[in-house]
Design an enzyme around this catalytic site. Structure first.
Site, mmCIF file in Angstrom:
data_model
loop_
_atom_site.group_PDB
_atom_site.id
_atom_site.type_symbol
_atom_site.label_atom_id
_atom_site.label_comp_id
_atom_site.label_asym_id
_atom_site.label_seq_id
_atom_site.Cartn_x
_atom_site.Cartn_y
_atom_site.Cartn_z
ATOM 1 N N ASP A 1 -13.562 5.667 0.297
ATOM 2 C CA ASP A 1 -13.570 5.460 1.748
ATOM 3 C C ASP A 1 -14.454 6.442 2.490
ATOM 4 O OD1 ASP A 1 -11.843 3.389 1.365
ATOM 5 O OD2 ASP A 1 -10.103 4.324 2.314
ATOM 6 N N GLU B 1 -2.352 16.611 -0.931
ATOM 7 C CA GLU B 1 -1.120 16.013 -0.438
ATOM 8 C C GLU B 1 -0.384 15.199 -1.491
ATOM 9 O OE1 GLU B 1 0.302 13.761 3.682
ATOM 10 O OE2 GLU B 1 -1.822 13.879 3.144
ATOM 11 N N HIS B 2 -0.845 13.955 -1.745
ATOM 12 C CA HIS B 2 -0.142 13.062 -2.664
ATOM 13 C C HIS B 2 -1.124 12.463 -3.661
ATOM 14 C CE1 HIS B 2 3.302 13.224 -0.023
ATOM 15 N NE2 HIS B 2 2.605 12.742 0.982
ATOM 16 N N GLY C 1 -8.338 -6.548 12.221
ATOM 17 C CA GLY C 1 -8.808 -6.477 10.841
ATOM 18 C C GLY C 1 -7.624 -6.575 9.900
ATOM 19 N N ALA C 2 -7.837 -6.275 8.634
ATOM 20 C CA ALA C 2 -6.775 -6.437 7.639
ATOM 21 C C ALA C 2 -5.540 -5.608 7.978
ATOM 22 C CB ALA C 2 -7.302 -6.059 6.260
ATOM 23 N N ALA D 1 -9.395 -0.004 -1.943
ATOM 24 C CA ALA D 1 -9.025 0.811 -3.100
ATOM 25 C C ALA D 1 -9.795 0.400 -4.347
ATOM 26 C CB ALA D 1 -7.519 0.709 -3.349
ATOM 27 N N HIS E 1 -2.618 -27.628 -14.368
ATOM 28 C CA HIS E 1 -1.885 -28.442 -13.398
ATOM 29 C C HIS E 1 -0.386 -28.357 -13.691
ATOM 30 C CE1 HIS E 1 -0.884 -31.835 -10.785
ATOM 31 N NE2 HIS E 1 -0.116 -32.294 -11.774
#
Length: 466
Positions: free
Chosen positions: A311, A37-38, A183-184, A319, A445
């Site tokens: 995954d 696909e991509h 979740g995220a 990722a 700082h």
């Protein structure tokens, strides 16, 4: 079709696959990528990158709505949703093109189509359902990624019930939104739409939002979200969904009681499943458990010469985890001597909601459960000069140390730009730093990162500014 031979063939051109191919090329291996696909995978095209582009737009919308706090005034503020979505897609396209350039630069051949194991050391590539190429290699890496999990009976239809894909390209803003899962992915979309002015309800089956995060950070996040106007229901189970032409009614069970919520659109963000179908693993030694491929610490599956990364191998679905896994896998194949298996506790996690959340290592509860005697340090951003100057004083940095050895067991942050800061603690864990090195590190700082230093000092009774 003439068979083409390589040293390594990678199925999937996402952040795991293309990085693995590039690292292999750097090590002198002839490499190929098969992508259906991509290039860039879900992360670059439909995940990490375009969602962050959308979230940036929502942050600007929030800022424009609070200009008075900074001494500005503006009239007739409005946004163009089409332009927001087009910018998100343009950024994704730009980076996908960049991946293509990187592969060409490293002389990696790309085969466009569906790749499938076709016997020992062989991959058959189909395009539009027809045989296109056959490639061979002694080492084949499966980097086929994952897809959104569907709840039985509540499958996404792309119109009223969305997955992340539809949520990224809305034709118009929904009048109201229900997000299933905190979740995220769920929280990021909830944050985007909320900051674009949409009434948002989030439901979570666990007892708290962002359930993988430290409980204290999770509680602070919930308080912030609710203060912004988000409705959150935890311990909630979806029982049914009923659709009409103009709305969706979701029946929930919360604390043993049933209740209905009617909204314009629903986003289903209840996890992901690995893409293990139609890749030819049937009849091989590749083992699949709960839709994910089982591997050792170096990506090796149960089939000789076949590896898996990213995954498709399970949590954490990140990722940067996939990319690092690809490097480890290839370097092990190449026979490098200094290759170490993945340490999951050293993988940082980031959620780009408002306020942002970031963490690495063990939570306080997990550290105690693992038998550690611990020291915990905390520092609120309310006491950080840069955060106050930015008008973003909400948040906290929390650190967890082993009381005996001084090992940094975990770090947990919520607040402005903490996703950029977590890498400091990640490096500390990788280098096995103790509290001594962190306390003697000079932080600039004024920066928000000073809160990291103060949190470490607090764990040892030496906090200066709070």
């Amino acid at each position: 079709m003439a068979e083409k031979s390589f040293d390594i063939v990678v199925l999937g051109g996402g952040p795991g696959g293309y990085v693995a191919a590039i690292r292999a090329a750097q090590l002198g291996m002839k490499s190929a990528v098969v992508e259906r696909e991509h290039l860039g995978g879900i992360c670059l095209n439909w995940g990490c990158i375009p969602t962050k582009t959308l979230l940036r737009s929502s942050e600007i919308n929030h800022l424009l709505g609070n200009l008075g706090e900074y001494g500005f005034a503006a009239d007739n503020i409005r946004y163009d949703l089409d332009k927001i979505v087009k910018r998100s897609r343009a950024v994704a396209k730009q980076l996908s093109s960049g991946v293509s350039h990187l592969l060409k630069k490293n002389k990696i051949e790309v085969f466009v189509g569906q790749g499938k194991l076709a016997g020992s050391g062989k991959v058959a590539v189909e395009k539009d359902g027809k045989p296109a190429d056959t490639v061979s290699a002694p080492h084949i890496i499966l980097a086929t990624g994952a897809r959104a999990r569907q709840l039985p009976g509540m499958e996404a239809d792309g119109k009223q019930i969305w997955t992340y894909r539809e949520a990224m390209v809305p034709e118009k803003m929904p009048k109201s939104l229900l997000v299933i899962g905190s979740g995220a992915i769920g929280i990021e979309f909830a944050s985007f739409y909320l900051n674009m002015g949409v009434p948002v309800t989030v439901i979570e089956v666990m007892d708290r939002v962002l359930p993988v995060e430290d409980a204290e950070i999770s509680a602070m996040a919930r308080k912030s979200f609710e203060k912004q106007g988000m409705t959150i229901l935890t311990g909630a189970t979806v029982k049914s969904i009923r659709k009409t032409p103009d709305s969706v009614t979701v029946t929930l069970e919360v604390a043993g009681k049933s209740q209905d919520i009617t909204v314009d659109r629903v986003i289903s963000a209840v996890g992901i499943v690995g893409n293990v179908e139609n890749i030819g693993i049937e009849g091989t030694g590749v083992v699949v458990e709960r839709s994910h491929i089982v591997i050792d610490g170096y990506g090796q599956t149960g089939e000789r010469g076949v590896y898996a990364i990213g995954d498709v191998t399970g949590a954490p679905w990140l990722a940067h985890k996939a990319s690092h896994e690809g490097v480890i896998c290839v370097e092990k194949i190449a026979g490098l001597n200094d290759v170490h298996p993945m340490n999951v506790q050293n993988i940082p996690g980031c959620t780009y909601c408002r306020p942002q959340v970031a963490s690495v290592g063990l939570t306080e509860a997990a550290a105690r459960a693992a038998g550690h005697e611990i020291r915990v340090g905390k520092f609120p951003l309310l006491a950080n000069g840069k955060a106050i100057a930015m008008g973003e004083p909400e948040g906290m940095v929390k650190t967890v140390f082993d009381a005996t050895t001084g090992e940094l067991l975990g770090a947990h942050m919520i607040g402005v730009e903490v996703t950029e800061m977590i890498q400091g603690f990640t490096i500390a864990r990788t280098m096995e730093a103790t509290e001594a090195e962190l306390m003697h590190t000079i932080f600039p700082h004024p920066t928000v990162s000073e809160a990291m230093h103060e949190s470490v000092l607090d764990a040892y009774g030496r906090c200066i500014h709070f």
